[in-house]
Design an enzyme around this catalytic site. Sequence first.
Site, PDB file in Angstrom:
ATOM      1  N   LYS A 181       0.611  -1.244   0.149  1.00 57.16           N
ATOM      2  CA  LYS A 181      -0.039   0.195  -0.211  1.00 57.16           C
ATOM      3  C   LYS A 181       0.967   1.319  -0.034  1.00 57.16           C
ATOM      4  O   LYS A 181       1.719   1.187   0.578  1.00 57.16           O
ATOM      5  CB  LYS A 181      -0.862  -0.082   1.385  1.00 57.16           C
ATOM      6  CG  LYS A 181      -1.867   1.202   1.139  1.00 57.16           C
ATOM      7  CD  LYS A 181      -2.839   0.911   2.440  1.00 57.16           C
ATOM      8  CE  LYS A 181      -3.901   1.884   2.498  1.00 57.16           C
ATOM      9  NZ  LYS A 181      -4.744   1.949   3.739  1.00 57.16           N
ATOM     10  N   SER A 229      -9.930   1.713   2.591  1.00 55.99           N
ATOM     11  CA  SER A 229      -8.931   2.557   1.928  1.00 55.99           C
ATOM     12  C   SER A 229      -7.707   1.834   1.124  1.00 55.99           C
ATOM     13  O   SER A 229      -7.256   2.276   0.183  1.00 55.99           O
ATOM     14  CB  SER A 229      -8.138   3.702   2.521  1.00 55.99           C
ATOM     15  OG  SER A 229      -7.310   3.120   3.593  1.00 55.99           O
ATOM     16  N   SER A 272     -10.185  -0.543   7.012  1.00 51.70           N
ATOM     17  CA  SER A 272      -9.364  -0.599   5.759  1.00 51.70           C
ATOM     18  C   SER A 272      -8.688  -1.714   5.110  1.00 51.70           C
ATOM     19  O   SER A 272      -8.442  -1.742   3.990  1.00 51.70           O
ATOM     20  CB  SER A 272      -8.511   0.703   5.527  1.00 51.70           C
ATOM     21  OG  SER A 272      -9.418   1.723   5.265  1.00 51.70           O
TER      22      SER A 272
HETATM   23  N1  GLN Z   1     -13.168   4.367   5.989  1.00 48.54           N
HETATM   24  C1  GLN Z   1     -12.545   4.684   7.151  1.00 48.54           C
HETATM   25  C2  GLN Z   1     -12.211   5.928   7.132  1.00 48.54           C
HETATM   26  O1  GLN Z   1     -12.546   6.533   6.258  1.00 48.54           O
HETATM   27  C3  GLN Z   1     -11.453   3.768   7.471  1.00 48.54           C
HETATM   28  C4  GLN Z   1     -10.166   4.098   6.822  1.00 48.54           C
HETATM   29  C5  GLN Z   1      -9.081   3.330   7.304  1.00 48.54           C
HETATM   30  O2  GLN Z   1      -9.020   2.182   8.021  1.00 48.54           O
HETATM   31  N2  GLN Z   1      -7.796   4.041   6.985  1.00 48.54           N
HETATM   32  O3  GLN Z   1     -11.740   6.759   7.887  1.00 48.54           O
END
Ligand code: GLN
Length: 446
Positions: free
Chosen positions: A52, A127, A151
């Site tokens: 990532k 994400s 995420s």
């Molecule tokens: N979807 C969540 C957010 O937007 C989680 C993001 C994450 O785990 N990095 O904060």
Amino acid sequence: SYYKNIEETEKDIDAFITLTKDEALRTARNIDEKIANNEEVGLLAGIPIAVKDNIATRGIKTTCGSKILENFVSPYDATVVEKIKREDAIIIGKTNMDEFAMGSSTETSYFKKTKNPHDLERVPGGSSGGSAAAVAGFEAPLSLGSETGGSVREPASFCGVVGLKPTYGLISRYGLIAFASSLDQIGPFARNVEDTALLLSVLAGYDEKDSTSVENKSIDYTKELNSNVKGMKFALPKEYFGEGIDEKVKAKVLEAVEVLKGLGAEVEEISLPYTEYALSCYYIISTSEASSNLARFDGIRYGYRAENYKDLDELYINTRSEGFGEEVKRRIMLGTFALSSGYYDAYYNKAQKIRTLIKRDFDKAFEKYDAIISPTAPILPFKIGEKINDPLSMYMSDILTVSVNLAGVCAISVPCGNLNGLPVGLQIIGDRFKEQKILNIAYTYE
Ligand code: GLN
């Protein structure tokens, strides 16, 4: 062979921001040579891994999905990158992600929109959508993602792969670009549970460079892998099967729970009463920490700098206005507001108290149960564009995952079937440092 796959499918999937073919092939040849010379090689020898793009890689761009870091090259490797390199893995590229890991669909990336390999009109989740899609699309057998609030698990569920969110402190965060430091953890993606266990064994372990890293021995999670769930007790929280959860997803997960019963496990319904407040609590704490962490992107220290400015203030303002996207700005403003004098007690302090209550919900459940089971995501992968202009509805996709991050416990998402060709993920939540247990439970689904 993986690059051949990438050549064929990457134009449709768009999982990568950077591909590192030359370097990867050079590393591969070195490993071949080592093997030819009967030299010892690492646990991941020759295995391609996608990383990532918020995890620092020396000499390779680390953009965090943002214009502000578009050309940023880290001078050092994250601890996890050092570890996989030490085991002779091959980094084949850096994957697309929501900007600064803020999002649930990978659509907030500055660079591109990644597509779900099961249906190119749909999102891969986020994400860590690029890392999940790369594995699902056979562009890599393994990948690294990160979790602040779901995420890894949500994209794993959407893409039909396995994704694990480790206990807070199990894997070093050194070199992971911070979003919300009290929640952030790096997590592995793989196509099956055994591969997940293998990668986790390499990633886990104490690191003195991360002050929240927990001192524990290194564990080989593959050694004890078995699917014996006989006599185990599982809890189904009624709040995770209630309002807002797609009935068909729910039915599919309940069908999968029957498998565990058939193997001799006991299953009971429980209540985690503070679930109701988890999303609000998460979005206050994570935005507060983000507003502080992202202050470092000022146009001086890293990355992008605005071209036109009259003085230092304007340099900061123009750099950040031009460099950050909408969602990141929204989070910085929400977090700054929640931390500001006069509101701090009402929002941030209150959220911290609720966080403790959520953790206690879990502590109580784990006194009696081996694991908690639920769907990973409340809905099936949605269409690209469907939620991007409606942040609240986007935030709702995290409803079943964020409590785990707030409580610091571990959880895994494992595929448990399809609905109209779209994967459904089953979530298994375990107590702190019970990774082996949740891997074993997930292993029953292979
Ligand atoms: N979807 C969540 C957010 O937007 C989680 C993001 C994450 O785990 N990095 O904060």
